[in-house]
Design a protein around this motif. Structure first.
Motif, PDB file in Angstrom:
ATOM      1  N   ASP A 170      62.733  41.839  20.444  1.00  0.00           N
ATOM      2  CA  ASP A 170      62.796  43.291  20.610  1.00  0.00           C
ATOM      3  C   ASP A 170      61.424  43.928  20.464  1.00  0.00           C
ATOM      4  OD1 ASP A 170      65.506  43.155  21.019  1.00  0.00           O
ATOM      5  OD2 ASP A 170      66.050  43.706  18.964  1.00  0.00           O
ATOM      6  N   ARG A 171      60.636  43.481  19.464  1.00  0.00           N
ATOM      7  CA  ARG A 171      59.334  44.083  19.233  1.00  0.00           C
ATOM      8  C   ARG A 171      58.367  43.827  20.385  1.00  0.00           C
ATOM      9  NH1 ARG A 171      58.474  46.347  14.046  1.00  0.00           N
ATOM     10  NH2 ARG A 171      56.537  47.079  15.023  1.00  0.00           N
ATOM     11  N   LEU A 172      58.532  42.685  21.038  1.00  0.00           N
ATOM     12  CA  LEU A 172      57.612  42.335  22.115  1.00  0.00           C
ATOM     13  C   LEU A 172      58.164  42.656  23.498  1.00  0.00           C
ATOM     14  CD1 LEU A 172      56.327  38.879  20.807  1.00  0.00           C
ATOM     15  CD2 LEU A 172      55.181  41.094  20.663  1.00  0.00           C
ATOM     16  N   GLY A 173      59.402  43.129  23.548  1.00  0.00           N
ATOM     17  CA  GLY A 173      60.003  43.435  24.840  1.00  0.00           C
ATOM     18  C   GLY A 173      60.265  42.198  25.669  1.00  0.00           C
ATOM     19  N   LEU A 174      60.628  41.103  25.009  1.00  0.00           N
ATOM     20  CA  LEU A 174      60.874  39.837  25.693  1.00  0.00           C
ATOM     21  C   LEU A 174      62.362  39.519  25.723  1.00  0.00           C
ATOM     22  CD1 LEU A 174      58.116  37.547  24.092  1.00  0.00           C
ATOM     23  CD2 LEU A 174      58.123  38.509  26.415  1.00  0.00           C
ATOM     24  N   PRO A 175      62.807  38.774  26.736  1.00  0.00           N
ATOM     25  CA  PRO A 175      64.162  38.225  26.674  1.00  0.00           C
ATOM     26  C   PRO A 175      64.270  37.279  25.476  1.00  0.00           C
ATOM     27  CG  PRO A 175      63.220  37.979  28.869  1.00  0.00           C
ATOM     28  CD  PRO A 175      62.106  38.388  27.967  1.00  0.00           C
ATOM     29  N   ARG A 176      65.400  37.245  24.862  1.00  0.00           N
ATOM     30  CA  ARG A 176      65.593  36.421  23.677  1.00  0.00           C
ATOM     31  C   ARG A 176      65.225  34.959  23.924  1.00  0.00           C
ATOM     32  NH1 ARG A 176      68.716  37.008  19.074  1.00  0.00           N
ATOM     33  NH2 ARG A 176      69.261  35.036  18.082  1.00  0.00           N
ATOM     34  N   GLU A 177      65.542  34.461  25.107  1.00  0.00           N
ATOM     35  CA  GLU A 177      65.299  33.056  25.410  1.00  0.00           C
ATOM     36  C   GLU A 177      63.813  32.730  25.537  1.00  0.00           C
ATOM     37  OE1 GLU A 177      66.560  35.133  29.269  1.00  0.00           O
ATOM     38  OE2 GLU A 177      67.199  35.074  27.151  1.00  0.00           O
ATOM     39  N   ARG A 178      62.950  33.740  25.546  1.00  0.00           N
ATOM     40  CA  ARG A 178      61.511  33.501  25.609  1.00  0.00           C
ATOM     41  C   ARG A 178      60.871  33.371  24.222  1.00  0.00           C
ATOM     42  NH1 ARG A 178      58.567  34.746  30.328  1.00  0.00           N
ATOM     43  NH2 ARG A 178      59.830  34.152  32.124  1.00  0.00           N
ATOM     44  N   VAL A 179      61.692  33.379  23.164  1.00  0.00           N
ATOM     45  CA  VAL A 179      61.171  33.276  21.793  1.00  0.00           C
ATOM     46  C   VAL A 179      61.753  32.025  21.125  1.00  0.00           C
ATOM     47  CG1 VAL A 179      60.958  34.385  19.532  1.00  0.00           C
ATOM     48  CG2 VAL A 179      60.980  35.775  21.617  1.00  0.00           C
ATOM     49  N   ALA A 180      60.880  31.146  20.650  1.00  0.00           N
ATOM     50  CA  ALA A 180      61.295  29.921  19.962  1.00  0.00           C
ATOM     51  C   ALA A 180      61.159  30.108  18.454  1.00  0.00           C
ATOM     52  CB  ALA A 180      60.433  28.742  20.417  1.00  0.00           C
ATOM     53  N   LEU A 181      61.953  29.380  17.699  1.00  0.00           N
ATOM     54  CA  LEU A 181      61.910  29.396  16.236  1.00  0.00           C
ATOM     55  C   LEU A 181      61.888  27.961  15.744  1.00  0.00           C
ATOM     56  CD1 LEU A 181      62.212  31.010  13.515  1.00  0.00           C
ATOM     57  CD2 LEU A 181      64.679  30.650  13.767  1.00  0.00           C
ATOM     58  N   GLU A 182      60.982  27.659  14.786  1.00  0.00           N
ATOM     59  CA  GLU A 182      60.904  26.291  14.276  1.00  0.00           C
ATOM     60  C   GLU A 182      60.380  26.289  12.842  1.00  0.00           C
ATOM     61  OE1 GLU A 182      62.034  23.423  13.721  1.00  0.00           O
ATOM     62  OE2 GLU A 182      61.971  22.898  15.860  1.00  0.00           O
ATOM     63  N   ASN A 183      60.719  25.232  12.116  1.00  0.00           N
ATOM     64  CA  ASN A 183      60.129  24.959  10.808  1.00  0.00           C
ATOM     65  C   ASN A 183      58.629  24.748  10.970  1.00  0.00           C
ATOM     66  OD1 ASN A 183      59.191  22.275   9.262  1.00  0.00           O
ATOM     67  ND2 ASN A 183      60.334  23.585   7.863  1.00  0.00           N
ATOM     68  N   ASP A 184      57.838  25.208   9.993  1.00  0.00           N
ATOM     69  CA  ASP A 184      56.387  25.160  10.165  1.00  0.00           C
ATOM     70  C   ASP A 184      55.835  23.742  10.233  1.00  0.00           C
ATOM     71  OD1 ASP A 184      56.886  24.670   7.464  1.00  0.00           O
ATOM     72  OD2 ASP A 184      55.352  26.046   6.724  1.00  0.00           O
ATOM     73  N   ALA A 185      56.387  22.820   9.440  1.00  0.00           N
ATOM     74  CA  ALA A 185      55.886  21.437   9.498  1.00  0.00           C
ATOM     75  C   ALA A 185      56.225  20.793  10.833  1.00  0.00           C
ATOM     76  CB  ALA A 185      56.461  20.621   8.347  1.00  0.00           C
ATOM     77  N   ARG A 186      57.410  21.076  11.366  1.00  0.00           N
ATOM     78  CA  ARG A 186      57.749  20.548  12.692  1.00  0.00           C
ATOM     79  C   ARG A 186      56.811  21.115  13.751  1.00  0.00           C
ATOM     80  NH1 ARG A 186      63.952  21.437  12.112  1.00  0.00           N
ATOM     81  NH2 ARG A 186      64.660  19.526  11.086  1.00  0.00           N
ATOM     82  N   ALA A 187      56.517  22.410  13.644  1.00  0.00           N
ATOM     83  CA  ALA A 187      55.576  23.012  14.595  1.00  0.00           C
ATOM     84  C   ALA A 187      54.213  22.346  14.486  1.00  0.00           C
ATOM     85  CB  ALA A 187      55.466  24.516  14.341  1.00  0.00           C
ATOM     86  N   ALA A 188      53.782  22.066  13.254  1.00  0.00           N
ATOM     87  CA  ALA A 188      52.488  21.399  13.065  1.00  0.00           C
ATOM     88  C   ALA A 188      52.487  20.017  13.706  1.00  0.00           C
ATOM     89  CB  ALA A 188      52.165  21.298  11.582  1.00  0.00           C
ATOM     90  N   LEU A 189      53.598  19.292  13.573  1.00  0.00           N
ATOM     91  CA  LEU A 189      53.671  17.959  14.180  1.00  0.00           C
ATOM     92  C   LEU A 189      53.626  18.058  15.699  1.00  0.00           C
ATOM     93  CD1 LEU A 189      53.906  14.943  14.037  1.00  0.00           C
ATOM     94  CD2 LEU A 189      56.379  15.168  13.664  1.00  0.00           C
ATOM     95  N   VAL A 190      54.286  19.060  16.267  1.00  0.00           N
ATOM     96  CA  VAL A 190      54.198  19.269  17.718  1.00  0.00           C
ATOM     97  C   VAL A 190      52.744  19.477  18.120  1.00  0.00           C
ATOM     98  CG1 VAL A 190      54.780  20.838  19.609  1.00  0.00           C
ATOM     99  CG2 VAL A 190      56.538  20.174  17.969  1.00  0.00           C
ATOM    100  N   GLY A 191      52.024  20.268  17.331  1.00  0.00           N
ATOM    101  CA  GLY A 191      50.610  20.494  17.626  1.00  0.00           C
ATOM    102  C   GLY A 191      49.795  19.219  17.581  1.00  0.00           C
ATOM    103  N   GLU A 192      50.070  18.382  16.577  1.00  0.00           N
ATOM    104  CA  GLU A 192      49.313  17.131  16.448  1.00  0.00           C
ATOM    105  C   GLU A 192      49.693  16.128  17.537  1.00  0.00           C
ATOM    106  OE1 GLU A 192      46.764  16.596  14.433  1.00  0.00           O
ATOM    107  OE2 GLU A 192      47.010  18.658  13.750  1.00  0.00           O
ATOM    108  N   LEU A 193      50.958  16.125  17.972  1.00  0.00           N
ATOM    109  CA  LEU A 193      51.388  15.218  19.036  1.00  0.00           C
ATOM    110  C   LEU A 193      50.732  15.565  20.367  1.00  0.00           C
ATOM    111  CD1 LEU A 193      55.206  14.993  18.217  1.00  0.00           C
ATOM    112  CD2 LEU A 193      53.617  13.059  18.201  1.00  0.00           C
ATOM    113  N   HIS A 194      50.545  16.853  20.613  1.00  0.00           N
ATOM    114  CA  HIS A 194      50.043  17.286  21.923  1.00  0.00           C
ATOM    115  C   HIS A 194      48.536  17.509  21.956  1.00  0.00           C
ATOM    116  CE1 HIS A 194      53.887  17.828  24.036  1.00  0.00           C
ATOM    117  NE2 HIS A 194      54.372  18.085  22.846  1.00  0.00           N
TER     118      HIS A 194
END
Length: 310
Positions: free
Chosen positions: A99-123
């Protein structure tokens, strides 16, 4: 846009074709003072100001949010956060960001911070080229994440892989914030360092003790600090052995500020881990995150791009 509700700060950043741009940071303790008892509205209001500042720099096409707790991407909310941003429990975080960004809901992802960090390290980091990886972050608490076959381990109820900080490493150890006893985080988390010092050194911890202060004292020859640091490294080693026995990774990525201090001895920790694993177990390589401060942000931007493609 990447929105990282970290242990010490809320950070918002943008990624353009030219790279990342940090828009702003708010100290997380603004939202976690038990005396002030700020509401979820306070948390979101402060973060909302950062979102507005970021959105003013250019159109935002997709976003991702990281929180230091167990999350439910399906509902866009938090399952459990153990005292960290607990006033966001029951809130639709994804819906609020959209809502704050004026985006469709499906354009926003939610994740645990450590999982997000692992995604960053994998890529884009230390786990590139590997499909099976474990990540451990030392900071205010102890965060963990697991990937198998290049896919994040989440489990049927969303808790798999992220509760490594609450694996028991000492059955007679100190109480943890989760209510258990002897959790790795209750010894290794920066919030637990004064208690760990008192138990190991049998003296009162120095005022304001954190990892930087502890490691500076240890490298400066302070015998109590050296004893505490050796105990912490042994505890971390025990945690890594357990995680490797449970998940059989190709590589283990370590992140967090302490790992970039000269006191941290990666070869010795690797030798300890390899010597303690089951005889037939794979001996994974231990690597330090390429840039711990950017692991979560890089992962969030990758998760956001995935949403952009939906």
């Amino acid at each position: 846009m990447a929105i990282d509700f970290g242990g010490s700060a809320v950070r918002v950043s943008l990624r353009h074709e030219v790279g990342d741009q940090l828009v702003g940071t708010i100290p997380a303790n603004v939202f976690s003072d038990p005396d002030g008892a700020p509401s979820a509205t306070d948390v979101l209001a402060g973060t909302g100001e950062l979102l507005e500042a970021a959105a003013a720099l250019g159109p935002v096409e997709c976003a991702a949010v990281a929180l230091p707790g167990t999350v439910d991407p399906a509902s866009g909310g938090i399952l459990g956060i153990n005292g960290k941003y607990d006033r966001l429990l029951g809130r639709d975080v994804v819906g609020w960001v959209a809502d704050r960004l004026g985006l469709p809901r499906e354009r926003v992802a939610l994740e645990n911070d450590a999982r997000a960090a692992l995604v960053g390290e994998l890529h884009e980091g230390a786990a590139q080229g590997f499909g099976d990886a474990v990540l451990v972050i030392l900071g205010t608490g102890v965060g963990t994440a697991v990937a198998q076959g290049g896919v994040l381990l989440t489990g049927r109820f969303g808790h798999a892989g992220v509760l490594g900080g609450h694996l028991v490493v000492d059955v007679e150890g100190p109480r943890c914030t989760c209510g258990g006893r002897g959790c790795a985080e209750a010894i290794l988390g920066s919030w637990a360092l004064p208690g760990t010092w008192q138990r190991v050194a049998r003296t009162q911890a120095p005022p304001g003790l954190g990892y930087r202060e502890l490691l500076d004292l240890a490298t400066g020859g302070d015998p109590a600090a050296r004893a505490v640091w050796e105990h912490l490294q042994s505890t971390l080693g025990a945690l890594l052995v357990t995680l490797c026995h449970a998940h059989d990774p190709e590589v283990v990525v370590l992140s967090g500020g302490p790992l970039h201090h000269s006191a941290f001895d990666l070869p010795t920790l690797t030798e300890h881990l390899h010597g303690a694993l089951f005889p037939s177990s794979h001996r994974p390589e231990l690597r330090i995150a390429t840039d711990p401060g950017l692991s979560v942000v890089k992962g969030l931007h990758h998760l956001a791009r995935e949403r952009q493609e939906l």
